[in-house]
Structures are given as C-alpha cells and as structure tokens.
Design a protein around this motif. Structure first.
Motif, PDB file in Angstrom:
ATOM      1  N   ARG A 153       0.860  -1.189   0.000  1.00 33.86           N
ATOM      2  CA  ARG A 153       0.000   0.000   0.000  1.00 33.86           C
ATOM      3  C   ARG A 153       0.894   1.236   0.000  1.00 33.86           C
ATOM      4  O   ARG A 153       2.052   1.170   0.445  1.00 33.86           O
ATOM      5  N   PRO A 154       0.375   2.348  -0.472  1.00 42.02           N
ATOM      6  CA  PRO A 154       1.196   3.561  -0.441  1.00 42.02           C
ATOM      7  C   PRO A 154       1.379   4.054   0.997  1.00 42.02           C
ATOM      8  O   PRO A 154       0.587   3.729   1.867  1.00 42.02           O
ATOM      9  N   GLY A 155       2.409   4.830   1.220  1.00 40.67           N
ATOM     10  CA  GLY A 155       2.643   5.382   2.567  1.00 40.67           C
ATOM     11  C   GLY A 155       3.153   4.302   3.493  1.00 40.67           C
ATOM     12  O   GLY A 155       3.902   3.425   3.087  1.00 40.67           O
ATOM     13  N   GLU A 156       2.720   4.383   4.743  1.00 41.29           N
ATOM     14  CA  GLU A 156       3.183   3.395   5.727  1.00 41.29           C
ATOM     15  C   GLU A 156       2.781   1.991   5.310  1.00 41.29           C
ATOM     16  O   GLU A 156       1.613   1.753   4.956  1.00 41.29           O
ATOM     17  N   ASN A 157       3.704   1.059   5.339  1.00 40.72           N
ATOM     18  CA  ASN A 157       3.333  -0.310   4.938  1.00 40.72           C
ATOM     19  C   ASN A 157       4.084  -1.386   5.725  1.00 40.72           C
ATOM     20  O   ASN A 157       4.210  -2.515   5.263  1.00 40.72           O
ATOM     21  N   ASP A 158       4.595  -1.055   6.888  1.00 38.37           N
ATOM     22  CA  ASP A 158       5.271  -2.038   7.743  1.00 38.37           C
ATOM     23  C   ASP A 158       6.383  -2.751   6.977  1.00 38.37           C
ATOM     24  O   ASP A 158       6.472  -3.985   6.987  1.00 38.37           O
ATOM     25  N   GLY A 159       7.206  -1.981   6.327  1.00 43.74           N
ATOM     26  CA  GLY A 159       8.337  -2.567   5.598  1.00 43.74           C
ATOM     27  C   GLY A 159       7.904  -3.496   4.476  1.00 43.74           C
ATOM     28  O   GLY A 159       8.595  -4.462   4.173  1.00 43.74           O
ATOM     29  N   GLY A 160       6.751  -3.208   3.868  1.00 43.37           N
ATOM     30  CA  GLY A 160       6.294  -4.036   2.750  1.00 43.37           C
ATOM     31  C   GLY A 160       5.388  -5.177   3.182  1.00 43.37           C
ATOM     32  O   GLY A 160       4.911  -5.947   2.339  1.00 43.37           O
ATOM     33  N   TYR A 161       5.134  -5.293   4.501  1.00 42.31           N
ATOM     34  CA  TYR A 161       4.280  -6.383   4.977  1.00 42.31           C
ATOM     35  C   TYR A 161       2.789  -6.011   4.951  1.00 42.31           C
ATOM     36  O   TYR A 161       1.997  -6.576   5.697  1.00 42.31           O
ATOM     37  N   ALA A 162       2.436  -5.033   4.116  1.00 44.10           N
ATOM     38  CA  ALA A 162       1.026  -4.716   3.897  1.00 44.10           C
ATOM     39  C   ALA A 162       0.857  -4.662   2.383  1.00 44.10           C
ATOM     40  O   ALA A 162       1.078  -3.629   1.749  1.00 44.10           O
ATOM     41  N   VAL A 163       0.483  -5.810   1.799  1.00 43.12           N
ATOM     42  CA  VAL A 163       0.488  -5.954   0.341  1.00 43.12           C
ATOM     43  C   VAL A 163      -0.888  -5.626  -0.226  1.00 43.12           C
ATOM     44  O   VAL A 163      -1.903  -6.105   0.274  1.00 43.12           O
ATOM     45  N   MET A 164      -0.918  -4.803  -1.273  1.00 41.42           N
ATOM     46  CA  MET A 164      -2.205  -4.518  -1.904  1.00 41.42           C
ATOM     47  C   MET A 164      -2.379  -5.256  -3.226  1.00 41.42           C
ATOM     48  O   MET A 164      -3.473  -5.315  -3.765  1.00 41.42           O
ATOM     49  N   ASP A 165      -1.299  -5.836  -3.751  1.00 43.29           N
ATOM     50  CA  ASP A 165      -1.432  -6.641  -4.968  1.00 43.29           C
ATOM     51  C   ASP A 165      -0.312  -7.688  -4.995  1.00 43.29           C
ATOM     52  O   ASP A 165       0.860  -7.341  -5.134  1.00 43.29           O
ATOM     53  N   TYR A 166      -0.716  -8.955  -4.838  1.00 42.90           N
ATOM     54  CA  TYR A 166       0.276 -10.040  -4.790  1.00 42.90           C
ATOM     55  C   TYR A 166       0.759 -10.430  -6.183  1.00 42.90           C
ATOM     56  O   TYR A 166       1.651 -11.245  -6.318  1.00 42.90           O
ATOM     57  N   ARG A 167       0.133  -9.874  -7.208  1.00 44.00           N
ATOM     58  CA  ARG A 167       0.557 -10.248  -8.562  1.00 44.00           C
ATOM     59  C   ARG A 167       1.337  -9.134  -9.232  1.00 44.00           C
ATOM     60  O   ARG A 167       1.544  -9.134 -10.447  1.00 44.00           O
ATOM     61  N   ALA A 168       1.726  -8.154  -8.441  1.00 48.46           N
ATOM     62  CA  ALA A 168       2.536  -7.057  -8.986  1.00 48.46           C
ATOM     63  C   ALA A 168       3.694  -6.806  -8.035  1.00 48.46           C
ATOM     64  O   ALA A 168       3.599  -7.064  -6.838  1.00 48.46           O
TER      65      ALA A 168
END
Ligand code: GLC
Length: 666
Positions: A153-168
């Motif tokens: 997700r944009p902005g804060e994302n817990d070092g990438g551990y908040a995924v908004m698209d697993y196919r990108a």
C-alpha cells in the motif's frame, strides 16, 4: 461441509484413500488432457503422495467434504487449482522440478547459505540484481531472500508487509517481468529465490478487502467484523499486543464496513493490515491460487510470514492454534503437487515448544514447512554474549525437541526485525536467574544503558505498563564494533570483531541453513537515515536495515580493514562449511557437557560423516574445558578456528577469549 470430527490416524487414512479413489479417475483424465501423458503421470504420482496430507487437514479445518452424494467439493476444487498451475508452469521451472525431485532435500546440503536483503537497499532495482551476483558468489551464497517486494500500500506499509497486490511488484523496484528475470538469473547461478508471502493479512487497499467492504458475496467473510466491542474485548483479554506502543489492541474501527454501519476489523499488526479469515475455505483457495501463481514466476522458497496468527480462538493467545498447522500442511501438499521444487519457511517467532510443530514435528510427523527460523538459538546467542555465560543457552537448547529428518533450521544472527527476549521462565529459573530481571538486563545491555555495555542498540516497543521491550540495532552495533570505532579503541574493536565472528561461527555450524543478513558481512553500523523519512521514522527497526555501502564493500578484500576482516571470515565459514558432511542438516546436534559456564560446545554427526565438534567461548578471557570424557577427540583436527589449532593440555582444551573452534574427523 459437515461437522468437524476428531479422527484416529487409521480413520483419517481410510477416508483419504476413499476420497482419492473417487477423485483420481476424473483428475487423471483432466491431467492427461491438460499436461500430456508424461507430465500427467508425474502429477498423479504427486497427488497420490500428498493426498493424505491434504485431505486430513482439510477435513479438520472445514468439516467432512464427501457430502450426501460423495462429491468431494472442496478437495476437488483445490486439486484442480493445483492442476491448472501445473499446466501453466513454464518449462524451465519444470526442469527445476525434475532436478529437485531427484534431490528433494537440496536445502539440507552444507553448501546452502542464505543471504537476506531489501532489493532497493541492496541494488536499487530488480534489473540491477544480476550485477550483484558475483558479490553473493564470493560469499558462497546459494539462496537469496529478497525482503517484501510485492506491491505494498502507499505510505506506511510495515516494511512491505502490507500488500495490496500479490501479482505485482513494488513499482519502485521493478515489474513482475523483472522479478522473473531476476529469478532466472539466480537459477543460472544455482541460487534459489526466496520471497515473503504475507498471508496472515492483506493491506486494507487490497481488492479482496475492497470487495468485502462493498458487500460482494464472493468475498463475504474474507475478514473479521464485529459490530460492537463485546467480542473484541473478549478476544483481547487473552491476546498480547505485537506493537503495543504504536498499534495497541488487535482490532481497528472501520466506519465503512458493514454497509457503512461500521465494524471492528481484526488487525493483529497495524490498523491497515487486515487479518484474513481462514475459517472461510474461499480465503484458503484465494491464497493458494496466489501462491501457485507466484511459484510459477520462479520463487522457490516462500517465507510464510507471521503464520502463528492465522487462526483465532476465543480464550487463547490466538497464536499457534492446531488449525494453523492444518492450513500449512494442506497448502504445502497442494503446492508440492503443482510445483514440487517449492519449499516453505515458517516465520514463527514463538517458544521452542510451539516452534518445532511448524517443521511438521507433531506427535506424528506431518510435512508442513521445510525450514523454520531458529529464533531460540538467535536469542540465546545474544543472551550468552551479554552475560558471557552459556548456561541458559545450554539449558534451553537441550530442551528442544529433535526436528523431523527432512527439515532444517534457518539459523541466523540478525534479521530485519527486533530481537524479542524469548527466554522461558522455566529455563531462566533452572539456571537460577530471575526471568524478568534477565530480560530487563538484556534490554539495558543492548540499548547501551547498562554500565560498561559495548552495545549501541535501541529499545523497540518499550511498554512501560508491562516493562517489556525488544531490541533494535545492527550486528556490529550490538557486538561493540560501532562503539569501539567511535572511541578509536583498537582492543575493543578487536573484541567486537571476535564477537561478530563468533556468532556467525555458531550459525554456520549449528546445522541447518545459515542466513546472512545484508550488511553484516561488512559489519555495517546502524543506519539512522530512516529518521528523515516520515513513513519510517517511527519504527526504529529501520536502523538495522542499512543501505548497501559500496565504499565499505570496496574494502572487503583488504584484510587491514574491519570490512575486509569480517568479510574474509564469513567467506571462510561458508567455504569450510561446504566441505563438512556433518553439517548436512539431516545430521543431529548434541550439546556437550562442559565444566566452564562460558563455553557452548556441541557435536554433530550425519550418517555419512565422522564427528564434528564446535566450541565457543563467550568470555573475554581465556578459559579451558575438560575434554577427557569426549570420546574420540584425539582423532578430530581443527578445521577452522579464530586462533589456530586447538591446544589441549592435560586433557583440557584451551580457548582464547571470544574464541571459537571447529573440529572434525579427517
Ligand atoms: C513478520 C515480519 C515483520 C512484520 C510482521 C507483520 O513478523 O517479519 O517485520 O511486522 O510479520 O507482517
């Protein structure tokens, strides 16, 4: 779906066999049509092999599946997802499958050495990765874990551990095509790609979350929603907070949920990370499809993020529930059917008793994850270094159950997370220490506030209410290298380097897959640049997630520099390790009794090897240990040591301060 019944092993087996008999003829026909004769034979052999590990767990999770007319609806649906993925599997990955089927336990070989890095911090973008592969080859790396790289997700994302698209892929580092190319470049070097699979939660911006909010029936019950505080309060009575200071509680009020009436949504981690509801088989199927799709892009090792949290049960900690293991077993079986080269690594930072089951070590072995982080060893290393005392390590490691022979520990000194003091009260009391006082001491010591501490870490999630805290900081900062450099103290620097090397000498010889954390091969200091980025500044774990320092790396061949010394040591550890069959992960480690509390000693043996013994001295001063009772030590020779050949005088092995030695039978 029917009622969930507890069944005996033979009953499970009988039901699975019956279901397989019903399903197999149809699947056989479809497989031959989809895959052609030769590949279909392989797929069906895998179906036969893994079916028991799929069927039992699915029934335990979702109830009987044979229905009134014996349709095996769920299991049939999932097996077809595996079949579709097998059909889509690119030829070059099928070639890897064939090789892995010949050598299914490849990760247990002593040549396996892992490296863990953030793509952007290591090489900028994915397409630049091939340029860094020589560097990894120099270190003997055969497995590269690229930290979260799917689109966050944009902005804060817990070092990438908040995924908004697993196919990108995260657009800042590249595209899915770049990821496939990177995986290919690694394969050509005999290296495997490991990627995080964040499967406990998605970002709230993920399409599943949006569809769920919009009331799309296909996504009903994908997440948890409670209209008032009754259930959240009841659950929270027994759940501990993961991020007590920045994200207290496990639920977040979402005004747009339930058609605008609002609801408390389950968010174990940060409020923007919404926990998936695995009690819903559609969630399982959706995640499975994602994993299979990613496996077909060339990912060989999935780091199963935060697995312990995947099943909730009132009145419990909502961690390590039996169903979590059923989920892993079923998912593993299905992925093995479609993409047999793939393996799982469990990220379960839990107590030793709860950890071994993630490797399938239950009352009966049930294949689950091939690898799991050896969190206990990591914690015990830092504890022993601070106290100069190995007794707690011996006590806690000795109590751990043996792991299944097909699996391996991922051994590590540092990772991207904080160090949480997983010291069990039982173990602390057994060596006569107060667990609370010991944990407090470790925090003070590594935060650098304890008198005479050499460490330069920082407290993470300091919780004044409970007195709990964890530690952030790079390996070099925690070992005293940074502090010695600051003061220009040569003797202290020497000690810091010896500590750093000693820790790695354990993780490279404990048995399992040693994981090297980016920057530690160069003894990089804490990196405080995160403070300038508002999306990171609040999370001090970023201090030990450094940017690759090209200037420091350029000094790696110069033995007069800290970088050169540390890099050289890591190279030697990897080189010597690969020639030692006793370090094959299927061997067994046994802690040896020593008459000096500063020393940790263990012996390993694999059926194809002679004995291997390692000794490390956590004290700054020289010590000696009685080795007369250790049978056969005379036939062991020093294969690697911080200080030359081991001296044994009058039956006592002499160990210099902060020294280590590896011994092996010729
Ligand atoms: C894992 C990660 C950690 C992250 C958490 C939530 O524990 O290692 O960095 O905060 O999962 O996804």
């Amino acid at each position: 779906m029917g009622v969930i019944t507890l069944r005996s092993d033979s009953e499970r087996r009988r039901r699975a066999t019956a279901a397989l008999q019903r399903l197999r003829p149809v699947v056989a026909e479809e497989a031959e049509h989809e895959l052609g004769r030769a590949e279909a034979v392989g797929f069906l052999a895998r179906l036969d092999l893994w079916f028991l590990d799929l069927h039992g767990p699915l029934e335990a999770l979702y109830g009987d599946d044979d229905g009134p007319d014996g349709q095996d609806v769920l299991v049939g649906r999932l097996v077809r997802l595996a079949l579709a993925a097998a059909a889509d599997r690119p030829t070059e990955l099928r070639e890897t499958d064939r090789r892995r089927e010949v050598e299914p336990r490849w990760y247990q070989e002593p040549r396996t050495v892992g490296y863990v890095a953030y793509t952007d911090r290591f090489c900028g973008t994915l397409d630049a990765l091939p340029k860094r592969l020589d560097y990894l080859s120099e270190l003997g790396v055969s497995y590269l874990h690229l930290m979260p790289l799917l689109k966050p997700r944009p902005g804060e994302n817990d070092g990438g551990y908040a995924v908004m698209d697993y196919r990108a892929v995260d657009p800042r580092i590249g595209t899915m095509d770049d990821l496939e190319a990177a995986a290919r470049a690694l394969r050509e070097r005999g290296m495997s790609l490991c990627v995080d699979l964040v499967l406990n939660h998605t970002a709230r911006e993920h399409p599943w979350a949006k569809a769920w909010l919009a009331g799309d029936p296909a996504y009903a019950d994908f997440y948890f929603a409670f209209h008032d505080r009754n259930m959240p309060d009841a659950y929270e009575a027994t759940i501990s907070d993961v991020f007590p200071d920045r994200a207290p509680g496990s639920f977040t009020w979402v005004g747009t949920a339930r058609g605008g009436r609002g609801a408390w949504v389950w968010t174990t981690f940060f409020g923007y990370q919404w926990d998936l509801n695995y009690a819903n088989p559609n969630v399982f199927a959706a995640v499975l499809e994602t994993v299979l799709w990613l496996a077909n892009r060339g990912i060989e090792i999935f780091r199963m993020d935060a697995v312990p949290f995947m099943w909730k049960r009132l009145g419990t900690s909502c961690m390590n529930q039996p169903e979590v293991h059923d989920l892993m077993q079923a998912m593993h079986a299905l992925v093995k059917m479609a993409a047999p080269a793939t393996i799982f690594k469990a990220e379960a930072i839990v107590s030793p008793e709860d950890l071994v089951p993630y490797l399938g070590g239950h009352a009966r072995y049930r294949p689950e994850c091939e690898l799991a982080y050896h969190n206990q060893l990591m914690v015990m290393l830092w504890s022993s270094l601070a106290t100069r005392d190995a007794r707690l390590a011996v006590q806690s490691l000795r109590r751990m159950a043996t792991i299944p022979v097909d699996t391996a520990w991922a051994t590590y000194v540092r990772c991207h997370d904080d160090i949480g003091w997983a010291v069990s009260d039982t173990d602390a009391w057994a060596v006569g220490w107060s667990p609370v006082a010991h944990r407090r001491f470790l925090n003070d010591f590594y935060a650098g506030t304890y008198p005479m501490s050499h460490a330069r870490g920082a407290l993470f999630q300091d919780d004044p209410e409970t007195g709990d805290a964890r530690i952030s900081g790079s390996c070099a900062a925690l070992c005293g290298i940074s502090e010695a450099r600051e003061r220009g103290d040569e003797a202290a620097l020497e000690a810091g380097i010896r500590r750093h090397v000693l820790l790695h000498a354990v993780t490279f010889a404990w048995g399992g897959v040693p994981l090297l954390y980016m920057g530690d091969e160069l003894a990089l200091d804490n990196d405080l640049s995160y403070l300038d980025d508002p999306a990171l500044a609040e999370d001090n774990r970023w201090m030990h997630r450094p940017w690759f320092d090209a200037e420091a790396a350029a000094r790696r061949d110069d033995p007069a520099t800290v970088e050169g010394r540390v890099f050289g040591w890591i190279q030697r550890l990897a080189q010597v390790r690969r020639e030692l069959p006793a370090l094959h992960a299927a061997g067994e480690s046994e802690l040896l009794a020593v008459d000096d509390p500063h020393v940790l000693a263990w012996r390993r043996r694999h059926p194809r090897s002679g004995h291997f013994v390692a000794l490390v001295n956590f004290a700054d001063h020289p010590v000696s240990v009685d080795v007369r009772a250790w049978e056969g030590l005379g036939e062991l020779g020093t294969v690697l040591s911080a200080d030359g050949d081991l001296q044994v005088d009058d039956g006592r092995a002499q160990l210099p301060g902060l020294g280590f030695v590896w011994l092996a039978e010729a």
